[in-house]
Design a protein around this motif. Structure first.
Motif, PDB file in Angstrom:
ATOM      1  N   GLY A  10       0.825  -1.209   0.000  1.00 32.96           N
ATOM      2  CA  GLY A  10       0.000   0.000   0.000  1.00 32.96           C
ATOM      3  C   GLY A  10       0.853   1.250   0.000  1.00 32.96           C
ATOM      4  N   MET A  11       0.249   2.307  -0.511  1.00 29.92           N
ATOM      5  CA  MET A  11       0.936   3.598  -0.594  1.00 29.92           C
ATOM      6  C   MET A  11      -0.046   4.689  -0.214  1.00 29.92           C
ATOM      7  SD  MET A  11       3.766   5.101  -2.059  1.00 29.92           S
ATOM      8  CE  MET A  11       4.360   3.968  -3.290  1.00 29.92           C
ATOM      9  N   GLN A  12       0.400   5.606   0.637  1.00 26.99           N
ATOM     10  CA  GLN A  12      -0.512   6.659   1.081  1.00 26.99           C
ATOM     11  C   GLN A  12      -0.666   7.755   0.018  1.00 26.99           C
ATOM     12  OE1 GLN A  12      -0.517   7.960   5.200  1.00 26.99           O
ATOM     13  NE2 GLN A  12       1.414   6.889   5.417  1.00 26.99           N
ATOM     14  N   PRO A 146       6.095  -6.028  -0.300  1.00 27.30           N
ATOM     15  CA  PRO A 146       7.221  -5.194  -0.722  1.00 27.30           C
ATOM     16  C   PRO A 146       7.089  -3.764  -0.204  1.00 27.30           C
ATOM     17  CG  PRO A 146       5.695  -5.513  -2.565  1.00 27.30           C
ATOM     18  CD  PRO A 146       5.153  -6.310  -1.418  1.00 27.30           C
ATOM     19  N   VAL A 147       8.049  -3.333   0.594  1.00 31.28           N
ATOM     20  CA  VAL A 147       8.020  -1.989   1.186  1.00 31.28           C
ATOM     21  C   VAL A 147       9.447  -1.452   1.302  1.00 31.28           C
ATOM     22  CG1 VAL A 147       5.909  -2.079   2.585  1.00 31.28           C
ATOM     23  CG2 VAL A 147       8.017  -3.098   3.462  1.00 31.28           C
ATOM     24  N   GLY A 148       9.554  -0.174   1.610  1.00 31.81           N
ATOM     25  CA  GLY A 148      10.852   0.413   1.938  1.00 31.81           C
ATOM     26  C   GLY A 148      11.203   0.029   3.376  1.00 31.81           C
ATOM     27  N   GLU A 149      12.460   0.210   3.686  1.00 34.06           N
ATOM     28  CA  GLU A 149      13.033  -0.148   4.985  1.00 34.06           C
ATOM     29  C   GLU A 149      12.241   0.424   6.181  1.00 34.06           C
ATOM     30  OE1 GLU A 149      16.642  -1.339   5.208  1.00 34.06           O
ATOM     31  OE2 GLU A 149      16.522  -1.005   7.365  1.00 34.06           O
ATOM     32  N   ASP A 150      11.689   1.633   6.011  1.00 34.33           N
ATOM     33  CA  ASP A 150      11.014   2.303   7.128  1.00 34.33           C
ATOM     34  C   ASP A 150       9.747   1.567   7.589  1.00 34.33           C
ATOM     35  OD1 ASP A 150       9.564   2.839   4.842  1.00 34.33           O
ATOM     36  OD2 ASP A 150       9.248   4.958   5.280  1.00 34.33           O
ATOM     37  N   GLN A 151       9.274   0.604   6.806  1.00 36.22           N
ATOM     38  CA  GLN A 151       8.032  -0.097   7.185  1.00 36.22           C
ATOM     39  C   GLN A 151       8.283  -1.426   7.899  1.00 36.22           C
ATOM     40  OE1 GLN A 151       4.951   1.212   7.005  1.00 36.22           O
ATOM     41  NE2 GLN A 151       6.137   3.033   6.457  1.00 36.22           N
ATOM     42  N   ARG A 197      16.407   2.527   1.069  1.00 36.00           N
ATOM     43  CA  ARG A 197      16.316   3.724   1.886  1.00 36.00           C
ATOM     44  C   ARG A 197      17.023   4.862   1.154  1.00 36.00           C
ATOM     45  NH1 ARG A 197      14.996   5.000   7.127  1.00 36.00           N
ATOM     46  NH2 ARG A 197      16.304   6.565   8.081  1.00 36.00           N
ATOM     47  N   VAL A 198      16.267   5.589   0.361  1.00 34.43           N
ATOM     48  CA  VAL A 198      16.823   6.718  -0.388  1.00 34.43           C
ATOM     49  C   VAL A 198      16.897   7.912   0.556  1.00 34.43           C
ATOM     50  CG1 VAL A 198      16.470   8.278  -2.353  1.00 34.43           C
ATOM     51  CG2 VAL A 198      15.835   5.858  -2.551  1.00 34.43           C
ATOM     52  N   MET A 199      18.058   8.561   0.610  1.00 30.74           N
ATOM     53  CA  MET A 199      18.233   9.637   1.573  1.00 30.74           C
ATOM     54  C   MET A 199      18.006  11.009   0.923  1.00 30.74           C
ATOM     55  SD  MET A 199      18.783   7.505   3.869  1.00 30.74           S
ATOM     56  CE  MET A 199      19.251   8.325   5.379  1.00 30.74           C
ATOM     57  N   LYS A 206      19.440  11.772   6.458  1.00 29.17           N
ATOM     58  CA  LYS A 206      17.987  11.862   6.645  1.00 29.17           C
ATOM     59  C   LYS A 206      17.269  11.218   5.472  1.00 29.17           C
ATOM     60  CE  LYS A 206      16.073  15.896   7.173  1.00 29.17           C
ATOM     61  NZ  LYS A 206      16.085  17.369   7.220  1.00 29.17           N
ATOM     62  N   LYS A 207      16.160  10.530   5.762  1.00 26.47           N
ATOM     63  CA  LYS A 207      15.402   9.863   4.709  1.00 26.47           C
ATOM     64  C   LYS A 207      14.784  10.885   3.745  1.00 26.47           C
ATOM     65  CE  LYS A 207      11.339   8.141   5.558  1.00 26.47           C
ATOM     66  NZ  LYS A 207      10.129   7.384   5.912  1.00 26.47           N
ATOM     67  N   MET A 208      14.796  10.568   2.446  1.00 30.31           N
ATOM     68  CA  MET A 208      14.056  11.419   1.501  1.00 30.31           C
ATOM     69  C   MET A 208      12.579  11.297   1.839  1.00 30.31           C
ATOM     70  SD  MET A 208      13.965  11.424  -2.695  1.00 30.31           S
ATOM     71  CE  MET A 208      15.630  12.002  -2.937  1.00 30.31           C
ATOM     72  N   SER A 209      11.907  12.445   2.022  1.00 29.81           N
ATOM     73  CA  SER A 209      10.537  12.373   2.516  1.00 29.81           C
ATOM     74  C   SER A 209       9.696  13.495   1.945  1.00 29.81           C
ATOM     75  CB  SER A 209      10.590  12.469   4.049  1.00 29.81           C
ATOM     76  OG  SER A 209       9.452  13.117   4.548  1.00 29.81           O
ATOM     77  N   LYS A 210       8.388  13.200   1.776  1.00 31.66           N
ATOM     78  CA  LYS A 210       7.528  14.249   1.222  1.00 31.66           C
ATOM     79  C   LYS A 210       7.262  15.342   2.238  1.00 31.66           C
ATOM     80  CE  LYS A 210       4.151  10.573   1.137  1.00 31.66           C
ATOM     81  NZ  LYS A 210       3.508   9.730   0.163  1.00 31.66           N
ATOM     82  N   SER A 211       7.577  15.070   3.504  1.00 30.79           N
ATOM     83  CA  SER A 211       7.298  16.100   4.506  1.00 30.79           C
ATOM     84  C   SER A 211       8.501  17.021   4.752  1.00 30.79           C
ATOM     85  CB  SER A 211       6.829  15.455   5.811  1.00 30.79           C
ATOM     86  OG  SER A 211       7.771  14.512   6.232  1.00 30.79           O
TER      87      SER A 211
HETATM   88  P1  AMP Z   1       4.672   6.435   2.034  1.00 34.16           P
HETATM   89  O1  AMP Z   1       4.933   7.537   1.090  1.00 34.16           O
HETATM   90  O2  AMP Z   1       5.152   6.711   3.414  1.00 34.16           O
HETATM   91  O3  AMP Z   1       3.265   5.894   1.951  1.00 34.16           O
HETATM   92  O4  AMP Z   1       5.596   5.250   1.539  1.00 34.16           O
HETATM   93  C1  AMP Z   1       5.255   4.457   0.435  1.00 34.16           C
HETATM   94  C2  AMP Z   1       6.337   3.424   0.193  1.00 34.16           C
HETATM   95  O5  AMP Z   1       7.562   4.070  -0.185  1.00 34.16           O
HETATM   96  C3  AMP Z   1       6.658   2.572   1.414  1.00 34.16           C
HETATM   97  O6  AMP Z   1       6.894   1.234   1.010  1.00 34.16           O
HETATM   98  C4  AMP Z   1       7.909   3.207   1.947  1.00 34.16           C
HETATM   99  O7  AMP Z   1       8.697   2.291   2.668  1.00 34.16           O
HETATM  100  C5  AMP Z   1       8.612   3.666   0.674  1.00 34.16           C
HETATM  101  N1  AMP Z   1       9.493   4.821   0.925  1.00 34.16           N
HETATM  102  C6  AMP Z   1       9.117   6.048   1.365  1.00 34.16           C
HETATM  103  N2  AMP Z   1      10.200   6.866   1.483  1.00 34.16           N
HETATM  104  C7  AMP Z   1      11.285   6.137   1.097  1.00 34.16           C
HETATM  105  C8  AMP Z   1      12.688   6.400   0.982  1.00 34.16           C
HETATM  106  N3  AMP Z   1      13.208   7.607   1.278  1.00 34.16           N
HETATM  107  N4  AMP Z   1      13.480   5.393   0.552  1.00 34.16           N
HETATM  108  C9  AMP Z   1      12.978   4.176   0.236  1.00 34.16           C
HETATM  109  N5  AMP Z   1      11.675   3.862   0.329  1.00 34.16           N
HETATM  110  C10 AMP Z   1      10.824   4.818   0.744  1.00 34.16           C
END
Ligand code: AMP
Ligand code: TRP
Length: 345
Positions: A10-12, A146-151, A197-199, A206-211
């Motif tokens: 799933g993806m938010q 299948p998910v990224g490391e943070d899950q 884990r893309v930084m 720091k993790k690459m993040s939409k926030s």
């Molecule tokens: P989210 O945007 O939090 O719903 O994440 C959706 C998916 O993208 C999840 O499987 C996360 O683990 C993955 N994800 C989010 N940010 C990263 C990142 N910086 N590097 C690798 N995977 C990521």
């Protein structure tokens, strides 16, 4: 009901998708379609655990769906839908609220990060978020996630919930015809690829993040070629040339991140990238990185825009996916109700 291999993720639908989502999750989702039955869900009920502007939420659900299709997810082959259209998620989520323990949820690091200092003001939904995630997976008795490391931590909780449900209801599960007493499988995380884990491009720790408040920290799937090139150009680096082997990336988080991104985009290992660029300065490497990023992402961005010009057709994909998802989840939910002792029609 035999447990067959089945993929769920799933993806938010919050904000725009970025390179971390693409390399950490989407690429694996798309690859797994070739070998597995796959169910992919736009988790809109998870999104509303924090405030979402209704019009923006609607737009984001369609945008994420479009981006996935543009990136290669085939909605005929895989099941693609939004969570709120399939009531099994919320129903099983409630049952899992009654299986999971407060102590388990108290350990979730994502809740601590998202709730911040003002925990009293966080929604109850944000706290129970991992239970709903376990329900997403187990409503289909999925085996691979299948998910990224943070899950990873959330996945461990889903495994704990599956196990506690099986233990608590063992006698009833056997009475319902499951001789081995196992109803839910233990879902396995699938965390693979050179970019789990893309930084951030501004800070390699720091993790690459939409926030992240700085847009320069990430490459969005909506960025045009010039923007991508500019962001890569401005990406933080250290003054040394690139090392010639992977060991040389240790303790160089920014170099490691950029090499990992290049490797993932080109579909090779970090060692192959360093064979080409080891000993060179970042300036020439960044040019090449911007080129592969644009070559890989521009077609996805273009196709997403094209699909977004016809929201009706995206909605039809989601409705069709929801119908197929319901057909898989309904018999599972019937059994869950029988096992728990609820009466159904
Ligand atoms: P989210 O945007 O939090 O719903 O994440 C959706 C998916 O993208 C999840 O499987 C996360 O683990 C993955 N994800 C989010 N940010 C990263 C990142 N910086 N590097 C690798 N995977 C990521
Ligand atoms: N929590 C996941 C994230 O933020 C999204 C998610 C919700 C999910 N339900 C899921 C991922 C089920 C895998 C399986 O990325």
């Amino acid at each position: 009901m035999l447990i067959t291999p089945r993929v769920f993720s799933g993806m938010q639908p919050t904000g725009t998708l970025h390179l971390g989502n693409y390399l950490g999750a989407m690429v694996n989702w798309i690859e797994l379609q070739k070998t597995h039955e796959c169910i992919y869900c736009v988790v809109d009920l998870h999104a509303i655990t924090v405030w979402q502007e209704p019009a923006e939420l609607r737009h984001a659900i369609r945008q994420v769906t479009a981006a996935y299709i543009a990136a290669g997810l085939d909605p005929k082959r895989s099941v693609l839908f939004n969570q709120s259209q399939v009531s099994a998620h919320a129903e099983l989520g409630w049952i899992f609220n009654c299986v999971a323990r407060l102590g388990w949820l108290n350990r979730m690091t994502q809740f601590k990060e998202k709730a911040g200092k003002d925990r009293e003001q966080a929604s109850v939904g944000l706290y129970a978020y991992p239970n709903l995630m376990a329900a997403d997976i187990l409503a289909y008795r999925a085996t691979h996630v299948p998910v990224g490391e943070d899950q990873k931590q959330h996945l461990e909780l889903a495994r704990d919930i599956a196990q506690k449900f099986n233990n608590d209801f063992r006698a009833s599960i056997v009475a319902q015809g499951f001789a081995d007493g196992v109803f839910f499988p233990q879902p396995d995380p699938v965390i693979t690829g050179p970019a789990t884990r893309v930084m951030s491009l501004r800070d390699g720790t720091k993790k690459m993040s939409k926030s992240d408040p700085s847009d320069l920290s990430r490459i969005n799937l909506t960025d045009d070629a010039d923007t991508i090139a500019k962001k890569v150009q401005k990406a933080k680096t250290d003054p040394e040339p690139l090392p010639s082997d992977v060991e040389g990336l240790a303790a160089r988080p920014e170099a490691d991140n950029l090499v990992g991104i290049h490797a993932a985009l080109a579909g090779v290992g970090k060692d192959a990238v360093l064979r080409d660029f080891g000993g060179q300065q970042f300036s020439s490497f960044k040019k090449a990185l911007a080129e592969v990023a644009v070559a890989r992402l521009a077609p996805i961005t273009g196709e997403t825009q094209r699909l977004m010009s016809d929201p009706g057709s995206i909605d039809r994909v989601l409705a069709d996916g929801a119908e197929r998802a319901r057909a898989i989840a309904a018999p599972v939910m019937d059994k869950v109700k029988d096992i728990v002792g609820l009466i159904r029609a």
